[in-house]
Design a protein around this motif. Structure first.
Motif, PDB file in Angstrom:
ATOM      1  N   LEU A  25       0.818  -1.203   0.000  1.00 51.88           N
ATOM      2  CA  LEU A  25       0.000   0.000   0.000  1.00 51.88           C
ATOM      3  C   LEU A  25       0.856   1.259   0.000  1.00 51.88           C
ATOM      4  CD1 LEU A  25      -2.867  -0.990   2.480  1.00 51.88           C
ATOM      5  CD2 LEU A  25      -2.923  -0.936  -0.018  1.00 51.88           C
ATOM      6  N   VAL A  26       1.947   1.231   0.766  1.00 53.69           N
ATOM      7  CA  VAL A  26       2.841   2.395   0.816  1.00 53.69           C
ATOM      8  C   VAL A  26       3.497   2.627  -0.538  1.00 53.69           C
ATOM      9  CG1 VAL A  26       4.940   3.337   1.870  1.00 53.69           C
ATOM     10  CG2 VAL A  26       3.257   2.145   3.277  1.00 53.69           C
ATOM     11  N   ARG A  27       3.924   1.544  -1.176  1.00 54.56           N
ATOM     12  CA  ARG A  27       4.554   1.685  -2.494  1.00 54.56           C
ATOM     13  C   ARG A  27       3.577   2.201  -3.529  1.00 54.56           C
ATOM     14  NH1 ARG A  27       8.694  -3.445  -3.260  1.00 54.56           N
ATOM     15  NH2 ARG A  27       9.767  -3.223  -1.255  1.00 54.56           N
ATOM     16  N   LEU A  28       2.341   1.730  -3.471  1.00 56.78           N
ATOM     17  CA  LEU A  28       1.323   2.237  -4.396  1.00 56.78           C
ATOM     18  C   LEU A  28       1.039   3.709  -4.136  1.00 56.78           C
ATOM     19  CD1 LEU A  28      -1.205  -0.748  -4.483  1.00 56.78           C
ATOM     20  CD2 LEU A  28       0.403  -0.064  -6.271  1.00 56.78           C
ATOM     21  N   TRP A  29       1.036   4.106  -2.858  1.00 56.03           N
ATOM     22  CA  TRP A  29       0.800   5.508  -2.519  1.00 56.03           C
ATOM     23  C   TRP A  29       1.900   6.394  -3.079  1.00 56.03           C
ATOM     24  CZ3 TRP A  29      -2.783   8.755  -0.854  1.00 56.03           C
ATOM     25  CH2 TRP A  29      -2.375   9.998  -0.338  1.00 56.03           C
ATOM     26  N   ARG A  30       3.138   5.933  -3.055  1.00 54.46           N
ATOM     27  CA  ARG A  30       4.254   6.747  -3.527  1.00 54.46           C
ATOM     28  C   ARG A  30       4.224   6.958  -5.033  1.00 54.46           C
ATOM     29  NH1 ARG A  30       9.094   3.805  -0.051  1.00 54.46           N
ATOM     30  NH2 ARG A  30       8.421   4.529   2.008  1.00 54.46           N
ATOM     31  N   ILE A  31       3.626   6.026  -5.773  1.00 52.22           N
ATOM     32  CA  ILE A  31       3.585   6.170  -7.233  1.00 52.22           C
ATOM     33  C   ILE A  31       2.146   6.391  -7.700  1.00 52.22           C
ATOM     34  CG2 ILE A  31       5.668   4.799  -7.611  1.00 52.22           C
ATOM     35  CD1 ILE A  31       3.863   2.430  -8.310  1.00 52.22           C
ATOM     36  N   ARG A  32       1.328   6.994  -6.853  1.00 47.01           N
ATOM     37  CA  ARG A  32      -0.082   7.185  -7.174  1.00 47.01           C
ATOM     38  C   ARG A  32      -0.274   8.035  -8.421  1.00 47.01           C
ATOM     39  NH1 ARG A  32       1.508   9.968  -2.818  1.00 47.01           N
ATOM     40  NH2 ARG A  32       1.109  12.221  -2.641  1.00 47.01           N
ATOM     41  N   THR A  33       0.538   9.061  -8.590  1.00 47.47           N
ATOM     42  CA  THR A  33       0.391   9.929  -9.768  1.00 47.47           C
ATOM     43  C   THR A  33       0.678   9.171 -11.043  1.00 47.47           C
ATOM     44  OG1 THR A  33       1.046  11.849  -8.449  1.00 47.47           O
ATOM     45  CG2 THR A  33       1.161  12.063 -10.844  1.00 47.47           C
ATOM     46  N   GLU A  34       1.759   8.385 -11.039  1.00 50.98           N
ATOM     47  CA  GLU A  34       2.115   7.608 -12.219  1.00 50.98           C
ATOM     48  C   GLU A  34       1.041   6.580 -12.549  1.00 50.98           C
ATOM     49  OE1 GLU A  34       3.915   8.375  -9.729  1.00 50.98           O
ATOM     50  OE2 GLU A  34       5.959   8.948 -10.290  1.00 50.98           O
ATOM     51  N   LEU A  35       0.460   5.956 -11.514  1.00 50.90           N
ATOM     52  CA  LEU A  35      -0.597   4.971 -11.742  1.00 50.90           C
ATOM     53  C   LEU A  35      -1.842   5.624 -12.352  1.00 50.90           C
ATOM     54  CD1 LEU A  35      -0.343   2.812  -8.488  1.00 50.90           C
ATOM     55  CD2 LEU A  35       0.437   2.214 -10.792  1.00 50.90           C
ATOM     56  N   LEU A  36      -2.193   6.811 -11.858  1.00 47.31           N
ATOM     57  CA  LEU A  36      -3.354   7.508 -12.412  1.00 47.31           C
ATOM     58  C   LEU A  36      -3.115   7.904 -13.867  1.00 47.31           C
ATOM     59  CD1 LEU A  36      -4.371   9.786  -9.389  1.00 47.31           C
ATOM     60  CD2 LEU A  36      -5.591   7.788 -10.268  1.00 47.31           C
ATOM     61  N   LEU A  37      -1.895   8.338 -14.173  1.00 45.82           N
ATOM     62  CA  LEU A  37      -1.581   8.697 -15.555  1.00 45.82           C
ATOM     63  C   LEU A  37      -1.656   7.485 -16.473  1.00 45.82           C
ATOM     64  CD1 LEU A  37       1.407  11.188 -15.087  1.00 45.82           C
ATOM     65  CD2 LEU A  37      -0.925  11.721 -15.829  1.00 45.82           C
ATOM     66  N   ALA A  39      -3.430   4.776 -15.951  1.00 51.22           N
ATOM     67  CA  ALA A  39      -4.834   4.390 -16.073  1.00 51.22           C
ATOM     68  C   ALA A  39      -5.570   5.304 -17.048  1.00 51.22           C
ATOM     69  CB  ALA A  39      -5.505   4.429 -14.702  1.00 51.22           C
ATOM     70  N   GLY A  40      -5.296   6.618 -16.963  1.00 47.56           N
ATOM     71  CA  GLY A  40      -5.922   7.549 -17.891  1.00 47.56           C
ATOM     72  C   GLY A  40      -5.488   7.317 -19.327  1.00 47.56           C
ATOM     73  N   LEU A  41      -4.199   7.015 -19.514  1.00 52.14           N
ATOM     74  CA  LEU A  41      -3.701   6.742 -20.863  1.00 52.14           C
ATOM     75  C   LEU A  41      -4.310   5.467 -21.434  1.00 52.14           C
ATOM     76  CD1 LEU A  41      -1.786   7.477 -23.161  1.00 52.14           C
ATOM     77  CD2 LEU A  41       0.022   6.212 -21.981  1.00 52.14           C
ATOM     78  N   ALA A  42      -4.426   4.442 -20.589  1.00 48.95           N
ATOM     79  CA  ALA A  42      -5.031   3.190 -21.050  1.00 48.95           C
ATOM     80  C   ALA A  42      -6.498   3.389 -21.424  1.00 48.95           C
ATOM     81  CB  ALA A  42      -4.897   2.119 -19.964  1.00 48.95           C
ATOM     82  N   LEU A  43      -7.231   4.133 -20.596  1.00 47.64           N
ATOM     83  CA  LEU A  43      -8.637   4.406 -20.896  1.00 47.64           C
ATOM     84  C   LEU A  43      -8.767   5.223 -22.179  1.00 47.64           C
ATOM     85  CD1 LEU A  43     -11.606   4.273 -20.041  1.00 47.64           C
ATOM     86  CD2 LEU A  43     -11.226   6.337 -18.679  1.00 47.64           C
ATOM     87  N   PHE A  44      -7.872   6.203 -22.345  1.00 51.79           N
ATOM     88  CA  PHE A  44      -7.889   7.031 -23.552  1.00 51.79           C
ATOM     89  C   PHE A  44      -7.625   6.194 -24.797  1.00 51.79           C
ATOM     90  CE2 PHE A  44      -5.356   9.555 -26.591  1.00 51.79           C
ATOM     91  CZ  PHE A  44      -6.303  10.521 -26.932  1.00 51.79           C
ATOM     92  N   PHE A  60     -13.194  10.669 -31.208  1.00 54.18           N
ATOM     93  CA  PHE A  60     -11.762  10.778 -31.460  1.00 54.18           C
ATOM     94  C   PHE A  60     -11.327  12.249 -31.500  1.00 54.18           C
ATOM     95  CE2 PHE A  60      -8.297  11.367 -34.486  1.00 54.18           C
ATOM     96  CZ  PHE A  60      -7.323  10.565 -33.924  1.00 54.18           C
ATOM     97  N   VAL A  61     -12.079  13.066 -32.226  1.00 56.69           N
ATOM     98  CA  VAL A  61     -11.743  14.487 -32.329  1.00 56.69           C
ATOM     99  C   VAL A  61     -11.869  15.180 -30.973  1.00 56.69           C
ATOM    100  CG1 VAL A  61     -12.404  16.680 -33.388  1.00 56.69           C
ATOM    101  CG2 VAL A  61     -12.400  14.585 -34.752  1.00 56.69           C
ATOM    102  N   LEU A  62     -12.927  14.861 -30.224  1.00 55.94           N
ATOM    103  CA  LEU A  62     -13.121  15.497 -28.927  1.00 55.94           C
ATOM    104  C   LEU A  62     -12.018  15.132 -27.941  1.00 55.94           C
ATOM    105  CD1 LEU A  62     -16.983  15.096 -28.482  1.00 55.94           C
ATOM    106  CD2 LEU A  62     -15.716  17.156 -29.112  1.00 55.94           C
ATOM    107  N   LEU A  63     -11.634  13.861 -27.905  1.00 52.58           N
ATOM    108  CA  LEU A  63     -10.611  13.426 -26.959  1.00 52.58           C
ATOM    109  C   LEU A  63      -9.241  14.006 -27.303  1.00 52.58           C
ATOM    110  CD1 LEU A  63     -11.627   9.692 -26.397  1.00 52.58           C
ATOM    111  CD2 LEU A  63     -11.739  11.555 -24.743  1.00 52.58           C
ATOM    112  N   THR A  64      -8.891  13.967 -28.586  1.00 52.05           N
ATOM    113  CA  THR A  64      -7.591  14.522 -28.976  1.00 52.05           C
ATOM    114  C   THR A  64      -7.545  16.028 -28.745  1.00 52.05           C
ATOM    115  OG1 THR A  64      -8.421  14.660 -31.257  1.00 52.05           O
ATOM    116  CG2 THR A  64      -7.094  12.735 -30.663  1.00 52.05           C
ATOM    117  N   SER A  65      -8.657  16.714 -28.957  1.00 55.47           N
ATOM    118  CA  SER A  65      -8.691  18.156 -28.717  1.00 55.47           C
ATOM    119  C   SER A  65      -8.572  18.467 -27.233  1.00 55.47           C
ATOM    120  CB  SER A  65      -9.995  18.750 -29.266  1.00 55.47           C
ATOM    121  OG  SER A  65     -10.098  18.549 -30.655  1.00 55.47           O
ATOM    122  N   ALA A  66      -9.195  17.624 -26.402  1.00 50.04           N
ATOM    123  CA  ALA A  66      -9.131  17.852 -24.958  1.00 50.04           C
ATOM    124  C   ALA A  66      -7.701  17.758 -24.430  1.00 50.04           C
ATOM    125  CB  ALA A  66     -10.015  16.835 -24.234  1.00 50.04           C
TER     126      ALA A  66
END
Length: 215
Positions: A25-37, A39-44, A60-66
Motif C-alpha cells: 500500500l505504501v509503495r502504491l501511494w508513492r507512485i499514485r500519480t504515475e498509476l493515475l496517468l 490508467a488515464g492513458l489506457a482508458l484514452f 476521437f476528435v473530442l478526446l484529442t482536442s481535450a
C-alpha cells in the motif's frame, strides 16, 4: 549543541538498517500519480480504438482536442510543467530520506501526503514517523535543495500537531500577481511555524496587511 542529524541520532551510521520500500500500500501511494496517468492513458487508448473501429470519429476528435488544446496554450503548459516538478520533488524528497538518517530504525521514511505547486516552486505536506521531527528536515535542508535541483528549502512545523511538516522548495523568484494553491486553505493561514527566525511563516501565508506594510 545545535540539533543536526550529522550528530548522529543513531550510535553510528553503519548501524542503521537498510531502508525498506514499505508495504504494497505504501509503495502504491508513492507512485499514485504515475498509476493515475497510466490508467488515464489506457482508458484514452481503449476509447480511441473502440471509436475508430466503429467508424465514430467525433469522440476521437473530442478526446484529442481535450489533450492537445491545453498543451498548446501557455496556461496549459505551465500547469503541466508545475505538476511535473511536483512529481519529481516528491520522489527526490523520498530519496533524501532514504539516503540520510531521516528514517526509522525499521527503515520507514516519512509520508509525503500532498505536494502542490506554488509561485516559487513546490510545497509538500509531510507526515513524520516516530523518531523524526521537523528539525531533521531543517538540518538537511541543503541536501533536500540539492536533491530537488532547487535554489533553497524552507521548513515549517504545525503549531499544534508537530507530526505535520511543510517543506517549501524554492526554485525561482515569485511572479507578481500570481495566484497559486496553498496548504493554508486546508490547515489555516496561521497554523505553521517557521524553523528559521527570519521567516515567521511561508511567504504565501501572509495577509495582505503584512504585505502592504513590508512594501
Amino acid at each position: 549543541m545545535s540539533r543536526n542529524p550529522r550528530n548522529q541520532i543513531y550510535p553510528a551510521y553503519e548501524d542503521l538498517p537498510a531502508p525498506r520500500g514499505g508495504g504494497p500500500l505504501v509503495r502504491l501511494w508513492r507512485i499514485r500519480t504515475e498509476l493515475l496517468l497510466l490508467a488515464g492513458l489506457a482508458l484514452f487508448t481503449l476509447t480511441l480504438l473502440g471509436a475508430t473501429q466503429e467508424g465514430r470519429w467525433v469522440p476521437f476528435v473530442l478526446l484529442t482536442s481535450a489533450i492537445s488544446v491545453p498543451a498548446a496554450t501557455k496556461v496549459g503548459r505551465n500547469w503541466i510543467t508545475a505538476h511535473f516538478w511536483c512529481v519529481v520533488s516528491r520522489h527526490r524528497l523520498q530519496r533524501v530520506c532514504l539516503e540520510t538518517t531521516m528514517h526509522t530504525r525499521a527503515g520507514r521514511i516519512p509520508l509525503v501526503l500532498w505536494i502542490t505547486p506554488t509561485s516559487t516552486g513546490e510545497k509538500a505536506l509531510i507526515l513524520t514517523r516516530a523518531g523524526i521531527c521537523a528539525e531533521e528536515f531543517e538540518a538537511y535542508s541543503e541536501e533536500i535543495a540539492a536533491a530537488c535541483w532547487a535554489r533553497g528549502v524552507n521548513v515549517y512545523r504545525h503549531r499544534r500537531r508537530a507530526q505535520f511538516v511543510i517543506v517549501e522548495i524554492v526554485r525561482r523568484d515569485e511572479v507578481p500577481g500570481s495566484i497559486t494553491p496553498g496548504l493554508d486553505r486546508l490547515y489555516g493561514r496561521r497554523a505553521w511555524i517557521s524553523l528559521r527566525p527570519e521567516l515567521e511563516e511561508p511567504p504565501d501565508l501572509r495577509t495582505e496587511v503584512e504585505l502592504r506594510q513590508a512594501a
